[in-house]
Motif scaffolding. Structure first.
Motif, mmCIF file in Angstrom:
data_model
loop_
_atom_site.group_PDB
_atom_site.id
_atom_site.type_symbol
_atom_site.label_atom_id
_atom_site.label_comp_id
_atom_site.label_asym_id
_atom_site.label_seq_id
_atom_site.Cartn_x
_atom_site.Cartn_y
_atom_site.Cartn_z
ATOM 1 N N SER A 240 1.954 -3.448 0.514
ATOM 2 C CA SER A 240 1.163 -4.668 0.334
ATOM 3 C C SER A 240 -0.069 -4.632 1.214
ATOM 4 O O SER A 240 0.008 -4.280 2.399
ATOM 5 N N LEU A 241 -1.207 -5.021 0.636
ATOM 6 C CA LEU A 241 -2.408 -5.227 1.427
ATOM 7 C C LEU A 241 -2.387 -6.635 2.011
ATOM 8 O O LEU A 241 -2.771 -6.860 3.152
ATOM 9 N N THR A 242 -1.937 -7.578 1.209
ATOM 10 C CA THR A 242 -1.676 -8.946 1.625
ATOM 11 C C THR A 242 -0.761 -9.553 0.576
ATOM 12 O O THR A 242 -0.404 -8.876 -0.395
ATOM 13 N N SER A 243 -0.366 -10.794 0.730
ATOM 14 C CA SER A 243 0.554 -11.413 -0.223
ATOM 15 C C SER A 243 -0.023 -11.401 -1.631
ATOM 16 O O SER A 243 -1.133 -11.881 -1.856
ATOM 17 N N GLY A 244 0.724 -10.825 -2.569
ATOM 18 C CA GLY A 244 0.290 -10.804 -3.955
ATOM 19 C C GLY A 244 -0.715 -9.721 -4.301
ATOM 20 O O GLY A 244 -1.158 -9.637 -5.446
ATOM 21 N N VAL A 245 -1.081 -8.880 -3.339
ATOM 22 C CA VAL A 245 -2.030 -7.781 -3.592
ATOM 23 C C VAL A 245 -1.365 -6.482 -3.132
ATOM 24 O O VAL A 245 -1.394 -6.137 -1.943
ATOM 25 N N ASN A 246 -0.742 -5.769 -4.071
ATOM 26 C CA ASN A 246 -0.010 -4.549 -3.760
ATOM 27 C C ASN A 246 -0.802 -3.316 -4.177
ATOM 28 O O ASN A 246 -1.634 -3.362 -5.085
ATOM 29 N N ALA A 247 -0.518 -2.223 -3.494
ATOM 30 C CA ALA A 247 -1.170 -0.944 -3.790
ATOM 31 C C ALA A 247 -0.105 0.122 -4.021
ATOM 32 O O ALA A 247 1.025 0.009 -3.531
ATOM 33 N N MET A 248 -0.469 1.157 -4.765
ATOM 34 C CA MET A 248 0.469 2.224 -5.083
ATOM 35 C C MET A 248 -0.249 3.563 -5.120
ATOM 36 O O MET A 248 -1.398 3.658 -5.561
ATOM 37 N N SER A 249 0.439 4.587 -4.630
ATOM 38 C CA SER A 249 -0.025 5.961 -4.835
ATOM 39 C C SER A 249 1.152 6.772 -5.355
ATOM 40 O O SER A 249 2.302 6.549 -4.956
#
Length: 296
Positions: A240-249
């Motif tokens: 998570s970058l912040t609540s509700g904003v996720n990242a994936m690799s």
């Protein structure tokens, strides 16, 4: 290709947060004045809780404004983590206040002072109205992000605390049993601690780049593996970058002859439509390619 800057779900609720902040700050002043005038630890204890709520709302608003700033060469993900740092600071302060409330309650159990119960109840009734108004403002947006849900639960707990203070005031007014004041204060402190610990744990989890609670990595892996032409999935990371904003690799292995752009497009579309993932980094590999990895 330039990437758009994702907006935090909390961003569109700035106006609501400002309204609740104004109401909460107004009640905080009333509680502090009322607590000293009535000699009520229960009111001062709840005022300490309200102070952290005001600070948390202020930090949340500042963090939202920071999160809206575009990414830069020095901050390639922007300022999303400002929200998490604000939550962490709020949790640490709230734990300290809760422990102080418990200490003060203990000293008053030894020698409970007389409390002006009628003015105490008047202030608490005012707080009940303020908190009910705050709940009404935040109710609809509480499902849009963890930040807004947290703000809603804060106001909800404040409402319950106001009810508790009113009950303690009635007990002291009708019976003269002043132990009700430190007893309620201790209950407030004990009620705050587990919620604060959960907030602290969630904030630390994001800062340690743990997997978001709303993302099932096994299901995510299966979703990617189901894309036509994908024969293997490895080195999958979600954070998570912040609540509700996720990242994936992720690294995906495609079958020989499969157009890599087609695999890339389908993987990207599926993970963004089925999961709360905004930023993706997808490496498409051909069979036989090997690379050292830090996650299997």
């Amino acid at each position: 290709m330039a990437h758009s800057h994702a907006i935090s779900p909390s961003s569109k609720n700035k106006k609501k947060l400002k309204q609740v902040l104004a109401l909460t700050f107004l009640y905080l002043i009333a509680e502090v004045v009322g607590g000293f005038l009535t000699n009520s630890l229960a009111l001062l204890a709840d005022a300490g809780h309200m102070l952290t709520d005001v600070g948390g709302l202020v930090f949340a608003l500042i963090a939202i404004y920071l999160a809206e700033r575009p990414a830069s060469p020095d901050r390639t993900y922007g300022y999303y983590r400002a929200e998490i740092l604000a939550a962490l600071a709020n949790a640490v302060v709230l734990i300290g206040i809760s422990l102080y409330i418990l200490y003060e309650a203990y000293t008053r159990f030894l020698d409970p002072p007389e409390v002006s119960s009628k003015p105490m109840m008047i202030v608490a009734c005012f707080g009940l109205v303020v908190n009910l108004a705050g709940m009404f403002i935040l109710r609809k947006s509480s499902d849009e992000s963890l930040n807004m849900k947290g703000a809603y639960f804060e106001v909800l707990s404040d409402m319950l605390t106001s009810v508790g203070v009113i009950v303690a005031g009635i007990i002291m007014w009708t019976t003269g049993w002043y132990y009700a004041d430190p007893l309620l204060s201790a209950a407030i402190g004990l009620f705050i601690l587990p919620r604060t610990w959960a907030l602290l744990k969630d904030a630390v989890g994001v800062l340690l780049e743990g997997t978001p609670a709303d993302v099932n990595t096994a299901q995510l892996r299966d979703t990617i593996a189901a894309v036509p032409g994908v024969v293997d999935v490895h080195d999958l990371h979600v954070w998570s970058l912040t609540s509700g904003v996720n990242a994936m690799s992720v690294h995906v292995v495609s079958a020989d002859g499969t157009p890599p752009n087609s695999v890339l497009e389908q993987v990207n579309d599926r993970v963004k439509s089925s999961y709360k993932i905004v930023h993706t980094t997808i490496q498409v590999e051909q069979e036989g390619y090997t690379e050292g990895e830090t996650h299997v």
